[in-house]
Design a protein around this motif. Structure first.
Motif, PDB file in Angstrom:
ATOM      1  N   THR A  63     -28.421   6.123 -10.629  1.00 14.01           N
ATOM      2  CA  THR A  63     -28.957   5.791  -9.238  1.00 14.01           C
ATOM      3  C   THR A  63     -30.656   5.162  -9.300  1.00 14.01           C
ATOM      4  O   THR A  63     -31.770   4.883  -9.810  1.00 14.01           O
ATOM      5  CB  THR A  63     -30.452   7.281  -9.106  1.00 14.01           C
ATOM      6  N   VAL A  64     -30.105   4.625  -7.669  1.00 11.63           N
ATOM      7  CA  VAL A  64     -31.626   3.027  -8.488  1.00 11.63           C
ATOM      8  C   VAL A  64     -32.336   3.844  -6.366  1.00 11.63           C
ATOM      9  O   VAL A  64     -32.225   4.936  -6.298  1.00 11.63           O
ATOM     10  CB  VAL A  64     -30.764   2.499  -7.512  1.00 11.63           C
ATOM     11  N   SER A  65     -33.498   4.057  -6.764  1.00 13.03           N
ATOM     12  CA  SER A  65     -34.467   3.997  -5.599  1.00 13.03           C
ATOM     13  C   SER A  65     -33.962   4.032  -4.182  1.00 13.03           C
ATOM     14  O   SER A  65     -33.351   3.193  -3.453  1.00 13.03           O
ATOM     15  CB  SER A  65     -35.819   3.380  -5.673  1.00 13.03           C
ATOM     16  N   TYR A  66     -34.055   5.196  -3.293  1.00 16.16           N
ATOM     17  CA  TYR A  66     -34.212   4.572  -2.059  1.00 16.16           C
ATOM     18  C   TYR A  66     -34.437   3.725  -1.206  1.00 16.16           C
ATOM     19  O   TYR A  66     -33.590   2.928  -0.413  1.00 16.16           O
ATOM     20  CB  TYR A  66     -34.997   5.618  -0.922  1.00 16.16           C
ATOM     21  N   THR A  67     -35.893   2.524  -1.437  1.00  9.93           N
ATOM     22  CA  THR A  67     -36.150   1.560  -1.300  1.00  9.93           C
ATOM     23  C   THR A  67     -34.955   0.556  -1.655  1.00  9.93           C
ATOM     24  O   THR A  67     -34.520  -0.162  -0.849  1.00  9.93           O
ATOM     25  CB  THR A  67     -37.777   1.615  -1.972  1.00  9.93           C
ATOM     26  N   ALA A  68     -34.550   1.005  -3.471  1.00  9.71           N
ATOM     27  CA  ALA A  68     -33.484  -0.538  -3.057  1.00  9.71           C
ATOM     28  C   ALA A  68     -32.491  -0.619  -2.520  1.00  9.71           C
ATOM     29  O   ALA A  68     -31.698  -1.270  -2.326  1.00  9.71           O
ATOM     30  CB  ALA A  68     -33.561  -1.064  -4.997  1.00  9.71           C
ATOM     31  N   THR A  69     -32.349   1.286  -2.238  1.00 11.75           N
ATOM     32  CA  THR A  69     -31.001   1.138  -1.193  1.00 11.75           C
ATOM     33  C   THR A  69     -31.039   0.483  -0.210  1.00 11.75           C
ATOM     34  O   THR A  69     -29.633  -0.492   0.115  1.00 11.75           O
ATOM     35  CB  THR A  69     -30.454   3.101  -1.439  1.00 11.75           C
ATOM     36  N   VAL A  70     -31.948   0.576   0.276  1.00 11.36           N
ATOM     37  CA  VAL A  70     -31.845   0.441   2.150  1.00 11.36           C
ATOM     38  C   VAL A  70     -32.047  -1.464   1.474  1.00 11.36           C
ATOM     39  O   VAL A  70     -30.684  -1.992   2.564  1.00 11.36           O
ATOM     40  CB  VAL A  70     -33.421   1.245   2.257  1.00 11.36           C
ATOM     41  N   LYS A 103     -30.573  18.795 -10.122  1.00  8.23           N
ATOM     42  CA  LYS A 103     -30.997  18.706  -9.477  1.00  8.23           C
ATOM     43  C   LYS A 103     -31.575  16.479  -9.325  1.00  8.23           C
ATOM     44  O   LYS A 103     -31.585  16.456  -9.786  1.00  8.23           O
ATOM     45  CB  LYS A 103     -32.052  19.030 -10.052  1.00  8.23           C
ATOM     46  N   GLY A 104     -32.426  16.723  -8.625  1.00  7.47           N
ATOM     47  CA  GLY A 104     -33.211  15.723  -7.307  1.00  7.47           C
ATOM     48  C   GLY A 104     -32.298  14.647  -6.963  1.00  7.47           C
ATOM     49  O   GLY A 104     -32.879  13.756  -6.628  1.00  7.47           O
ATOM     50  N   CYS A 105     -30.644  15.071  -6.143  1.00  9.41           N
ATOM     51  CA  CYS A 105     -29.903  14.108  -5.972  1.00  9.41           C
ATOM     52  C   CYS A 105     -31.139  13.673  -4.184  1.00  9.41           C
ATOM     53  O   CYS A 105     -31.445  14.732  -3.682  1.00  9.41           O
ATOM     54  CB  CYS A 105     -28.697  14.386  -5.164  1.00  9.41           C
ATOM     55  N   GLN A 106     -30.818  13.348  -4.183  1.00  8.30           N
ATOM     56  CA  GLN A 106     -31.983  12.120  -2.845  1.00  8.30           C
ATOM     57  C   GLN A 106     -30.786  12.588  -1.752  1.00  8.30           C
ATOM     58  O   GLN A 106     -30.106  11.382  -1.143  1.00  8.30           O
ATOM     59  CB  GLN A 106     -32.141  10.537  -3.419  1.00  8.30           C
ATOM     60  N   LYS A 107     -31.067  13.229  -0.756  1.00  9.63           N
ATOM     61  CA  LYS A 107     -30.918  13.443   0.576  1.00  9.63           C
ATOM     62  C   LYS A 107     -31.385  12.764   1.375  1.00  9.63           C
ATOM     63  O   LYS A 107     -30.361  11.996   2.221  1.00  9.63           O
ATOM     64  CB  LYS A 107     -31.087  14.952   1.635  1.00  9.63           C
ATOM     65  N   LYS A 108     -31.929  11.431   0.827  1.00 11.00           N
ATOM     66  CA  LYS A 108     -32.530  10.281   1.761  1.00 11.00           C
ATOM     67  C   LYS A 108     -31.238   9.232   1.787  1.00 11.00           C
ATOM     68  O   LYS A 108     -31.392   8.347   2.914  1.00 11.00           O
ATOM     69  CB  LYS A 108     -34.104  10.145   1.624  1.00 11.00           C
ATOM     70  N   ILE A 109     -31.032   8.874   0.829  1.00 14.84           N
ATOM     71  CA  ILE A 109     -29.709   8.462   0.423  1.00 14.84           C
ATOM     72  C   ILE A 109     -28.861   8.350   1.253  1.00 14.84           C
ATOM     73  O   ILE A 109     -28.298   7.280   1.699  1.00 14.84           O
ATOM     74  CB  ILE A 109     -29.659   8.154  -1.078  1.00 14.84           C
ATOM     75  N   ASP A 110     -28.338   9.857   1.068  1.00 17.37           N
ATOM     76  CA  ASP A 110     -27.338  10.592   1.532  1.00 17.37           C
ATOM     77  C   ASP A 110     -26.767   9.856   3.208  1.00 17.37           C
ATOM     78  O   ASP A 110     -26.151   9.225   3.663  1.00 17.37           O
ATOM     79  CB  ASP A 110     -26.995  11.380   1.489  1.00 17.37           C
TER      80      ASP A 110
END
Length: 119
Positions: A63-70, A103-110
């Motif tokens: 997993t990479v951070s939301y910020t990195a994904t964006v 646990k902790g899957c980032q829904k924001k990334i999805d």
């Protein structure tokens, strides 16, 4: 664990571009990210691998951070076009699907991946 900074994310993206254009190899890309930013070599390798898998549209496990994904999705679109951005969004969707039970899957990334241009 030290936080992944914007400077680190930017360096990973830049070196990832060089990797995808076959200008450097993975070992060199990792070393450059570490030298430029002080990022942990294992984290640099994981983020670069995730970036490369996004470029190919294939699942990535770390997993990479939301910020990195964006940042990666935006820059892949700017630098390589909407087709590659679509591939990257597909990789993100596959990543999210594989971690749904974790646990902790980032829904924001999805949600981010779902909002990218459709094919």
């Amino acid at each position: 664990m030290a936080a992944i900074t914007h400077t680190m994310i930017q360096a990973v993206c830049e070196q990832g571009k060089c990797l995808s254009l076959h200008e450097i190899d993975m070992k060199t890309a990792i070393a450059k990210v570490v030298d430029l930013t002080g990022m942990n070599p294992t984290s640099a390798a994981n983020y670069l691998s995730s970036f490369m898998n996004m470029m190919k549209g294939i699942i990535y496990k770390r997993t990479v951070s939301y910020t990195a994904t964006v940042f990666f999705l935006d820059n892949i679109g700017k630098d390589f076009g909407v087709g590659k951005q679509r591939d990257a969004a597909t990789a993100v969707k596959k990543h999210i699907a594989s971690c749904v039970t974790i646990k902790g899957c980032q829904k924001k990334i999805d949600a981010l991946a779902q909002s990218c241009p459709a094919g």
